[in-house]
Design an enzyme around this catalytic site. Sequence first.
Site: not given
Length: 368
Positions: A233, A310
Site C-alpha cells: 500500500e 489480501e
Amino acid sequence: FRDVYVLSRPKGHINDVDITTDGDTINVSFDGKAEITLISPEGEVLNKLQATDSAKIKVSNPVLWNAEKPVLYELVFENNGEVIRQSVGFVTYGINERNAFTVNGVEVKLKGINRHDTHPYNGYTMTDEELLNDLNLMKKLNINCIRTAHYPPTPKFLEYCNRLGFYVMLETDIEIHGFTTRYSNAGDYDCIDNPEWIGNRPEWKESYIERIERAYNRDKNNPCIFSWSTGNESGHCENNYEMIKWLNKTDKKRLVHCEDASQFGHGWRQPQVPEFYDRPDLYSTMYPPYGQVEEYANDETKKKPYFLCEYSHAMGNGPGDVKDYWDMIYKYPKLIGGCIWEWADHTVEVDGVYKYGGDFGEKVHDGN
C-alpha cells in the site's frame, strides 16, 4: 523486536554465499575459500570438495522440494574453524501456458494467510517455540502459503518454513499509504507523477533499492520463497518501479509481486496507467468483489496469474464467503489463490481482557 547478538568471525572468512539449483546441479558462489560438504536428506555425506569462489555440485536423481514434501539437502561450509550450514531445496517456480502458478512444473493453488509477529502477552516479541506453534497450527489448517506482511521475518522463521513446507511471499518493509491522508482533501493514492510522494523523489531512490537489496541478500538461499513483494500500500511511483527492475535483473528464479502496480494498471484505482500492469509477474488486488475476480478470469487479454494478496478480512468479526472465492479459484487456472487477512488478531491480553480487537483502532471490522 528481535534477538541481537555479537558475532566473532575468523580472518579470511567467506562472504556472500549464493546457492541456486538447476536440474541436478547445485550452483554455489561466494567470496573466499572453503571446504564444502553436501549432505543428503538422510544425513549421508554425498560429496566433499575444496572450492574457491564457486562450485558446481551434481546430485544423482535429486528429490524435489515442495510444501507437501519439503525434502532438504544441506551444504556445510568450513573455513578457519568457522562452520556455516545452509539448507538446499531443489525447487522451480514458474507460470505455465495456462497462466497458472507451478511448483516443479505442477500447478499449485496458494492457500495462504498474511502474518505479523504478534502474541497476546508479549506483543511483537515471539520465541522460537511460538513461531513454530504458529506454523504447526497452519499445517493443521491446510495452509500452504504465507505472505510476510509487511516486512521480512526473523531468519529462523524462513528456515522453519523450509523444513515444514510453506510457499513464502517475502515482503519488503515499505508502507507509506499514510500519504493518502496528508491533506483533508487528498485523493486516494494520488501518487501518479506527484513529487510529494517520496516514491517519486530521486533522493529516496537509494533507500527504496536498499530495502529490496537487503531482503534479497539476507534471504535469497531459502527454497521456500516463491516471490518477492516490493511493499504494501505504497502507491506505484518511480522508486517502486526501480525495485522491480532491480529484482528482474537479480533473480530469474522467483516471481515479483507489486499490488499497487496491478491496481493502477487494471483495477479500481484512478487514474489507470496500462503499462503498470506489465511490470510485476503477478496480478494482485485486495478485497476484490467476486464479479471483479471472475471478470478478470474470463478476460483473455489478461495473462498474468491473479493472486489475492489480501482477502476475506478475518480480524474481529469474519471471515465470510471464503467458499465463493475458492469455487472460482478452483475453476480458473490463472486464479492461483491468495492470503486471508490475517493469521491472528493483533490483540494484547491483560488480566484476561483483550485490549485491542483488530487493525482499525477500537472498532471491530465486519469484513464488508
